[in-house]
Scaffold this active site. Sequence first.
Site: not given
Ligand code: PLA
Length: 406
Positions: A134, A215, A251
């Site tokens: 991510w 994570d 989620k």
């Molecule tokens: N960790 C991982 C692996 C994630 O994919 C995301 C969110 C988070 C943490 C953090 O989400 P939270 O703070 O709402 O708990 N990733 C998203 C959102 C869904 C984003 O990056 O805008 C994604 O599209 O990758």
Amino acid sequence: MSSILSSILPAPEDPVLSLIFGFRDDPSPVKLNLGAGAYRTEEGKPLVLDVVRRAEQHLANDLSKNKEYPPFSGLPDFNILSAKLILGDDSLALKEKRVVTVQCLSGTGSLRVGAEFLAKHNQQLTVFLPIPTWENHLSIFTMAGLSVNHFRYYDPKSRGLDFKGLLEDLGSAPSGAIVVLQACGHNPTGVDPTLEQWEHIRQIVRSKGLLPFFDSAYQGFASGSLDLDAQAVRMFVADGGECLIAQSYSKNLGLYGERIGALNIVCESENVARIVESQVILVVRPMYLCPPIHGASIVTTILKDSDMYKDWTIELKGMADRIISMRQQLYEAIKARGTPGDWSHIVKHIGMFTFTGLNEEQVRFIAKEYHIYMTYDGRISMASLSSNTVPQLADAIHAAVTRISY
Ligand code: PLA
């Protein structure tokens, strides 16, 4: 008067934002956004779970509730129930009171508080991230003052795990280094290690004295089962070693905008846990004093009540099953078009995302010609697809692959 603010340079262009703007400005009535990681119904709408509506009604009717500040570490019941959710009801670490849990601003806030804590207290300031991961991980850990290194994770050839590369890279990491592992439903690849592979990873992490930082953003969302999706984390906690876990309810409870999650720090003794907690609070307090109570109250209401909890697991499984069925439908649709290449990774991948294998040129072509938007690395959110939009995507992939070579 000289201006300070007018000399600030603009931030570099964010590929995710350019994608969002591209989608927003596209006048096509059939435009489709597969870039955002948020669940959509078959009708393409955001979903508020029934159980969340019920919990909110329950809270609104409860006149004993007030809006006082919670403790710096958040609502105590929320913290206990969250730790149980990820570690299991019968967790020895919980019974031995060696887990510190702090309510944070969802997964991102939990990662950031954990990163700040480690930057202050861990001897070794290197953190290893999977390639790819991510994208926000890099900024979170860098901004906390840690130095980022990487380990191999994804093999573009097999569109699966580069297990050999992963073990080699972790095997040569310096003792005490932090390793970020995604608990399940790896973002952006959709590739998770098998349980057997997790066991090898655990052995190498422990034998090298590395500190695992999980994570867990998708518990229950990958397989449909909260327990199955926690297996990797529980395997590490069961060996008695230390680890950190960032938990998110974005989620699995659809509470994206409530910003609710928790940081768990598993320590080797109750005494260490007490000291660690006192130091985590010193990270939290100067940043935002204490966390907000509404999301935590919703989660607590659901986790406390066995009927609501059961209803949640049913709704959660419904979301996970819909995503799994989108994988099957997309795979069948691509196969039916005779698209060149092996597309079985779409059904093999797990969780919200799939790495399609499309390159940036193909992604841009699909946006322009088919009005479907995905991140430039070819990641699509399976949770944003529906039976209606699968044919549109399959047509787009077929055209992109046959007209623009890899
Ligand atoms: N960790 C991982 C692996 C994630 O994919 C995301 C969110 C988070 C943490 C953090 O989400 P939270 O703070 O709402 O708990 N990733 C998203 C959102 C869904 C984003 O990056 O805008 C994604 O599209 O990758």
